[in-house]
Structure formats: C-alpha cells, structure tokens
Motif scaffolding. Structure first.
Motif, PDB file in Angstrom:
ATOM      1  N   CYS A 374      -7.727   9.195  -3.838  1.00  0.00           N
ATOM      2  CA  CYS A 374      -6.981   9.259  -2.583  1.00  0.00           C
ATOM      3  C   CYS A 374      -6.010   8.090  -2.483  1.00  0.00           C
ATOM      4  N   ILE A 375      -5.033   8.241  -1.597  1.00  0.00           N
ATOM      5  CA  ILE A 375      -4.006   7.234  -1.404  1.00  0.00           C
ATOM      6  C   ILE A 375      -4.442   6.261  -0.316  1.00  0.00           C
ATOM      7  N   VAL A 376      -4.419   4.970  -0.621  1.00  0.00           N
ATOM      8  CA  VAL A 376      -4.758   3.936   0.347  1.00  0.00           C
ATOM      9  C   VAL A 376      -3.534   3.574   1.168  1.00  0.00           C
ATOM     10  N   SER A 377      -2.401   3.374   0.480  1.00  0.00           N
ATOM     11  CA  SER A 377      -1.166   3.010   1.171  1.00  0.00           C
ATOM     12  C   SER A 377       0.012   3.274   0.261  1.00  0.00           C
ATOM     13  N   GLU A 378       1.192   3.367   0.867  1.00  0.00           N
ATOM     14  CA  GLU A 378       2.421   3.446   0.088  1.00  0.00           C
ATOM     15  C   GLU A 378       3.490   2.671   0.831  1.00  0.00           C
ATOM     16  N   GLY A 379       4.377   2.076   0.046  1.00  0.00           N
ATOM     17  CA  GLY A 379       5.435   1.288   0.650  1.00  0.00           C
ATOM     18  C   GLY A 379       6.763   1.578  -0.004  1.00  0.00           C
TER      19      GLY A 379
END
Length: 403
Positions: A374-379
C-alpha cells in the motif's frame, strides 16, 4: 492515463535444498551458473556461485512425463508437456514419430525458464539432433523476445549461409546476435543414438539478458540434454551463465537498504524485520534500471527457510507535465502473473509504523484486504519550469511487481 512509474519486478522463490546443498551466496569471484545435468549419475539443475551449490532434482514421472516447476528453473512444452527418457528431454506425445518424451519435433516446442536465479547472459546447450534439423532457439525476458538463433544440421544447411562449427567430435558452434545462424555436424544428417556424434554443444550469446529459452524445430527433431552422451562429463552440461546478484538484504543497518539511481529513475528499498517475528535470514537480490523504458527491477530471492519479508520503499521516475501533475499512478501485480494482473496500488488504511506487528516491522493490518502493498504517501516536487516529479513512499509484504 499516462504513467511515469517503473516496474518493481520482485520474484521470491523458496529454494528446495538438495542433498549436500546449503544456502545461496550472493557474491563471489567465480561465474554464477545454473547447470542442467542429465546423466546416469542423476538428473538435476544445480545453481553455483562462491557458496555451496543448490540443487533441484528432476524426478521421472509416470510414462516418462516429467513436471519441472522451480524453485531454480522450470520446463514447459505444448501438447502433453515435457518428458524425459534416457537422458534426453523432449515432449511427451502419443504419436508414432520419433521417441515419445525424448524429442521435440516440428509440431512442438520446449521452454526452459529461470525461476529463482538471476537472468542469464549466455548459455551453452547440449543438443541432440535427428535428421536434417533446423531448430530456432528463442530467448526472452519477462515474456518478451530478446534474440533468436538458428542451428542447422545435415540437409538443412544452406551453402554460404551461417557460421560453421567445429569439423569433428565433439561438435560445437557459437551463435551470436551479430551472426545468429550456425551450422553443426558438417553436412551429414543426424542419426539417433550415436553417443556424442549426433550432439552439438551450442553456445548462444544474445545482446541482452534473458530468463527463458524456447526450442522450435522447423525440420528434423531436437532433444535437450546435459552431458549424458559425453560420459556425464560436466563440461558438457547445459549451462546458463548468470548475472551476479547485486548483494544481500538483511535486517541490520549495515545490510538492510538497496539504492539505485540511473537517469530519471530512483529507488531505495529497505528491508524491515519479518512481520511474524522470525529470525531475519539474508536474501540475495538484484536491483537494475532500464533507463529507456524507465523501469526499475528489484528481485529478492528466498533461501532456506523461506521467509515472508516486509519492506518500505521510495521510488521516483521521469518528470511529468506541470499542467497535469497527477497523471502518474502506481500499479502492481501482487501475484506476479503478468500484465493482465496489474492493478492500482491502494493507499494504506493507517500509519504502518504506529503499532507494528513486531518491533522494527510494519502493521500489516493497514494493508487493505486482498492486497499485499500500500501507499503511505506521495509528494510532487517541481523538476523544472514545465515539469513536476512524483515520489512514492510504500510498504508491503511479499514480493510483487510494481510499475
């Protein structure tokens, strides 16, 4: 929808240890090889590098049909699949042509795949021929053809075409990407069961690495062998020469992180403590980038005992237009079953590090049901006046493919 993300090609294979074998060693001064040995002293694949060898036995099945499905390599074919008889691998058929199980004819094909080892850069193949044979040898990687070669014997040899092999026994020939057609065994048709005199030891040297080789006769027949007709001399095994592992991943500060940056592709993969609390065993891995395709490949390999590892990773790929900065989406194939299996990676349902399953790992419950990453964060950052770049932070268990 446009995508700027590459591929994490991650394949985990729990190696079945044969007699006298121990765990893989990831680095060493000698060649890394996968050998196919078929002889009176046993039938098996053997992976070797600087460490002790790892073996995968090939057991004969009923009516000479065999099942070869990892952990080091697999063998597959059309019709009724592969067969083994008297040190020769072919296709198990019920027809009257040739010897069922021991040969591949013009209606059949046979494929050897490298499953739990690095990709091959070249191979030396112990092939037995019958008749005026012309056999295509196709090498591929990830299901895409890399190169194609052709071996001709007897009446299939066309004067002035191809590169001639040795003039006497043991017959050898080398096919390269620049000169892919080779002639073997002079101009006489191959008769069966003539010891090494109807064999040709063919070396293929493609332009790029590969993980599978397929044999397709156009005329005559071919058998895949491994030194049996040469008195079990291992120098005539079918040998795949492999790319070396990039290193080993463990769970200490000294060996837990693998990082690569080439062109616009960046990846940093950190191994965490096993989520079930088991002792962390080093995993060999390869980490490579295809700059042109903007893909990243991370391939960890389980050793004995197999382990379900946890990872966190940060990846970034080519910049995208700042007029539409959210055009990239992260996809993955958690079952490693090819392009049709890719799906969008979900967002984590919570902080994976707040209450980990065990200290130093992740909270696997934040991974949505039915998913393994799963994705924790994106910037998104400004790469230039007209471009932005997305960086993804992700966690997961197991070894999927991502893009």
């Amino acid at each position: 929808m446009a995508r700027s993300l590459g591929t994490f090609a991650a394949v985990s294979a729990a190696l079945m240890i044969g007699v006298g074998a121990t765990a893989l060693s990831a680095t060493g001064s000698g060649d890394e090889t996968l050998r196919l040995h078929l002889g009176s002293d046993g039938n098996q694949f053997v992976y070797s590098n600087a460490g002790d060898p790892v073996t995968q036995a090939i057991e004969a099945q009923k009516n000479c049909r065999i099942t070869v499905d990892g952990p080091l390599a697999g063998i597959d074919g059309n019709n009724q699949g592969p067969g083994l008889k008297d040190g020769s691998i072919g296709i198990k058929t019920g027809g009257s042509t040739g010897v069922p199980c021991a040969r591949v004819d013009g209606t059949e094909e046979l494929t050897v795949s490298l499953d739990g080892v690095p990709d091959a850069v070249r191979a030396s193949l112990d092939l037995e021929f019958k008749g005026g044979a012309a056999v295509d040898i196709i090498v591929s990687r990830g299901g895409t053809e890399v190169d194609a070669f052709q071996v001709r014997t007897g009446g299939s040899i066309v004067p002035g075409e191809g590169v001639d092999g040795s003039s006497g026994s043991p017959y050898t020939a080398t096919a390269t990407a620049a000169e892919p057609v080779v002639n073997c065994r002079n101009a006489s048709d191959s008769g069966p069961d003539s010891g090494p005199n109807d064999n040709c030891y063919v070396t293929i040297e493609p332009d790029a690495s590969f993980d599978a080789v397929t044999f397709r006769p156009l005329s005559g027949e071919v058998s895949l062998e491994g030194s049996g007709d040469f008195g079990n001399d291992a120098a005539f095994d079918t040998i795949f020469f492999l790319e070396g592992y990039s290193g080993e991943l463990g769970c200490t500060e000294a060996n837990r992180t693998a990082t690569i940056e080439q062109g616009s592709v960046y990846g940093s993969i950190t191994r965490l403590e096993n989520p079930d609390g088991s002792d962390c065993v080093l995993k060999p891995y390869t980490l490579t980038v295809d700059v042109e395709a903007e893909t990243l490949s991370f391939v960890p390999v389980d050793i004995d005992p197999p382990q379900l590892a946890a990872y966190q990773a940060t990846v970034a790929f080519a910049p995208q237009s700042s007029s539409n900065p959210f055009t990239s989406q992260l996809e993955y194939d958690q079952d490693d079953d090819g392009p049709l299996g890719f799906e969008f990676m979900p967002w984590c349902a919570g902080d994976p590090f707040a209450t980990p399953d065990v200290p130093g790992s992740i909270d696997t419950s934040v991974i949505p049901a039915g998913d393994t990453w799963c994705i924790v964060s994106e910037g998104t950052t400004i790469a230039s006046a007209t471009e932005t770049r997305t960086t993804w932070n992700i966690v997961g268990i197991g070894d999927p493919k991502l893009r």
